[in-house]
Design a protein around this motif. Structure first.
Motif, PDB file in Angstrom:
ATOM      1  N   CYS A 284      -6.989  -3.016  -3.400  1.00  0.00           N
ATOM      2  CA  CYS A 284      -5.885  -2.174  -2.967  1.00  0.00           C
ATOM      3  C   CYS A 284      -5.688  -0.973  -3.890  1.00  0.00           C
ATOM      4  O   CYS A 284      -4.903  -0.071  -3.584  1.00  0.00           O
ATOM      5  CB  CYS A 284      -4.592  -2.984  -2.907  1.00  0.00           C
TER       6      CYS A 284
ATOM      7  N   HIS B 173       0.280   5.430  -0.589  1.00  0.00           N
ATOM      8  CA  HIS B 173      -0.439   5.713   0.655  1.00  0.00           C
ATOM      9  C   HIS B 173       0.547   5.998   1.786  1.00  0.00           C
ATOM     10  O   HIS B 173       1.495   5.244   2.010  1.00  0.00           O
ATOM     11  CB  HIS B 173      -1.328   4.517   1.031  1.00  0.00           C
TER      12      HIS B 173
ATOM     13  N   ILE C 219     -11.112   4.761  -0.851  1.00  0.00           N
ATOM     14  CA  ILE C 219     -10.224   4.202   0.165  1.00  0.00           C
ATOM     15  C   ILE C 219      -9.794   2.805  -0.274  1.00  0.00           C
ATOM     16  O   ILE C 219     -10.605   2.021  -0.789  1.00  0.00           O
ATOM     17  CB  ILE C 219     -10.907   4.160   1.547  1.00  0.00           C
ATOM     18  N   ALA C 220      -8.509   2.500  -0.100  1.00  0.00           N
ATOM     19  CA  ALA C 220      -8.003   1.170  -0.450  1.00  0.00           C
ATOM     20  C   ALA C 220      -8.216   0.225   0.729  1.00  0.00           C
ATOM     21  O   ALA C 220      -8.232   0.644   1.889  1.00  0.00           O
ATOM     22  CB  ALA C 220      -6.524   1.255  -0.798  1.00  0.00           C
TER      23      ALA C 220
ATOM     24  N   VAL D 139     -14.669   1.452  -2.602  1.00  0.00           N
ATOM     25  CA  VAL D 139     -13.366   0.774  -2.565  1.00  0.00           C
ATOM     26  C   VAL D 139     -13.032   0.332  -3.990  1.00  0.00           C
ATOM     27  O   VAL D 139     -13.829  -0.351  -4.632  1.00  0.00           O
ATOM     28  CB  VAL D 139     -13.412  -0.456  -1.633  1.00  0.00           C
ATOM     29  N   PRO D 140     -11.878   0.706  -4.532  1.00  0.00           N
ATOM     30  CA  PRO D 140     -10.765   1.445  -3.906  1.00  0.00           C
ATOM     31  C   PRO D 140     -10.726   2.927  -4.287  1.00  0.00           C
ATOM     32  O   PRO D 140      -9.747   3.595  -3.984  1.00  0.00           O
ATOM     33  CB  PRO D 140      -9.557   0.722  -4.482  1.00  0.00           C
TER      34      PRO D 140
ATOM     35  N   THR E 154      -6.061   6.686   4.102  1.00  0.00           N
ATOM     36  CA  THR E 154      -6.466   6.506   2.706  1.00  0.00           C
ATOM     37  C   THR E 154      -6.462   5.023   2.327  1.00  0.00           C
ATOM     38  O   THR E 154      -6.886   4.657   1.229  1.00  0.00           O
ATOM     39  CB  THR E 154      -5.528   7.272   1.760  1.00  0.00           C
ATOM     40  N   ALA E 155      -5.961   4.193   3.251  1.00  0.00           N
ATOM     41  CA  ALA E 155      -5.947   2.742   3.052  1.00  0.00           C
ATOM     42  C   ALA E 155      -6.114   2.067   4.413  1.00  0.00           C
ATOM     43  O   ALA E 155      -5.640   2.592   5.422  1.00  0.00           O
ATOM     44  CB  ALA E 155      -4.640   2.292   2.399  1.00  0.00           C
TER      45      ALA E 155
ATOM     46  N   LEU F  80       0.826  -1.207   0.000  1.00  0.00           N
ATOM     47  CA  LEU F  80       0.000   0.000   0.000  1.00  0.00           C
ATOM     48  C   LEU F  80       0.863   1.262   0.000  1.00  0.00           C
ATOM     49  O   LEU F  80       0.546   2.246  -0.686  1.00  0.00           O
ATOM     50  CB  LEU F  80      -0.928  -0.013   1.205  1.00  0.00           C
TER      51      LEU F  80
ATOM     52  N   ILE G  66      -1.961   4.780   6.516  1.00  0.00           N
ATOM     53  CA  ILE G  66      -2.463   3.406   6.404  1.00  0.00           C
ATOM     54  C   ILE G  66      -2.965   2.957   7.770  1.00  0.00           C
ATOM     55  O   ILE G  66      -2.218   2.964   8.752  1.00  0.00           O
ATOM     56  CB  ILE G  66      -1.351   2.451   5.912  1.00  0.00           C
TER      57      ILE G  66
END
Length: 332
Positions: free
Chosen positions: A328, A175, A266-267, A262-263, A238-239, A170, A178
């Motif tokens: 992802c 990102h 947001i991942a 998703v994504p 953001t993930a 990620l 996380i």
């Protein structure tokens, strides 16, 4: 109903030889063994396992104590345990400790009172009473999925490295914020996955932000709350990584109710792959554990312990697989 004497007459051997074949109490020539087994099949003879247990002090049964048997991960572990036990001629007695230390202790005692030859247990976050029970009564025991005490045989998947891999993946996608939704405190899996998360951040030069680590208690409902908590932060992630499949479901539910895609918005990546993870849209990037192999390995450790009670305890760590999909933010 056919008797052991009938089997002996048909196979042309003594009753003692039939007993040795059935109970594995003495080596028997291959051709003699084949003749006895063919006679058993032809006559439909059923061996009296209760009588055998009285003679050998073995019931050829294994106690399995695993919580959340409906969880796909533990269902696959159960399949592996069952396959390994069946191949070795053992039956299974299964109980659900509900991840509760008090209930866990009662369940283990009940299995022991049913004279199982040994036990395979996925311990709770507070296994002190369980460990004390099997120690005092010298019950051959293998701990499954969660590590407790290296004085016992244990088997589980790697946890630290795979979570680190998800964080690094990620981060490499850009990102810098996380989040991790961690499992139930006290479980070795939770401790190791949090450690992997921090290692992944460190390896990519990202600071650890306490507000990006939330506890989901290893369940869907807890992960829903944890997801909402993470996204309410002044600088939300953001993930997000979820630390087991139940929490993945909770996180997805919360994200949907918050109207997040998703994504695109947001991942998401998760520890624990499951058979329908490939059916989500987008498909879920996940760490796949060797569930069936863990179950089979646990049976192997237990049977080896029964045959070699004095051998040094072993801890087996099985590798996981990174399953790269689209949640992802990658195209595949």
């Amino acid at each position: 109903m056919a008797t052991m004497m009938d089997v002996a007459r048909r196979a042309g051997v003594s009753v003692a030889t039939v007993s040795h074949v059935l109970n594995e109490t003495r080596p028997v020539r291959p051709d003699t063994r084949t003749a006895v087994l063919e006679a058993i099949d032809a006559l439909g003879y059923t061996h009296n396992t209760l009588a055998r247990s009285l003679v050998t002090s073995r019931t050829r049964s294994i106690g399995l104590a695993v919580s959340a048997i409906s969880n796909p991960y533990f269902t696959e572990i159960l399949q592996g345990v069952e396959a390994g036990a069946l191949e070795a001629g053992y039956s299974l007695l299964i109980a659900d400790p509900h991840d509760d230390p008090v209930h866990e202790r009662k369940v283990v005692q009940l299995l022991h009172e049913r004279r199982v030859d040994g036990m395979i247990v996925a311990p709770s976050a507070e296994p002190a009473e369980l460990v004390e029970y099997v120690r005092r009564r010298e019950v051959p025991t293998v701990f499954l999925d969660r590590l407790v005490d290296d004085a016992y045989d244990q088997v589980c998947a790697e946890s630290t490295g795979p979570i680190r891999q998800l964080v690094e993946h990620l981060a490499d996608l850009g990102h810098t914020r996380i989040g991790l939704i961690a499992g139930l405190p006290g479980l070795s899996t939770t401790t190791e996955r949090v450690a992997g998360y921090r290692e992944g951040l460190r390896s990519r030069g990202l600071p650890f932000a306490p507000e990006l680590l939330a506890g989901g208690n290893s369940e869907a409902e807890g992960a829903e709350d944890a997801t909402r908590h993470l996204l309410a932060a002044p600088e939300p992630p953001t993930a997000v990584i979820t630390a087991n499949n139940a929490m993945t479901i909770g996180a997805l539910k919360a994200l949907r109710e918050l109207g997040l895609d998703v994504p695109r918005d947001i991942a998401l990546a998760c520890f624990d792959d499951f058979s329908w993870a490939d059916l989500f849209s987008p498909r879920l990037t996940a760490i796949s554990q060797p569930s069936k192999e863990i179950g089979t390995a646990a049976v192997g450790l237990l049977l080896d312990r029964l045959e070699n009670p004095a051998r040094t305890p072993r801890t087996l760590r099985l590798p996981c697989t990174f399953v790269h999909r689209e949640s992802c933010g990658c195209t595949g």
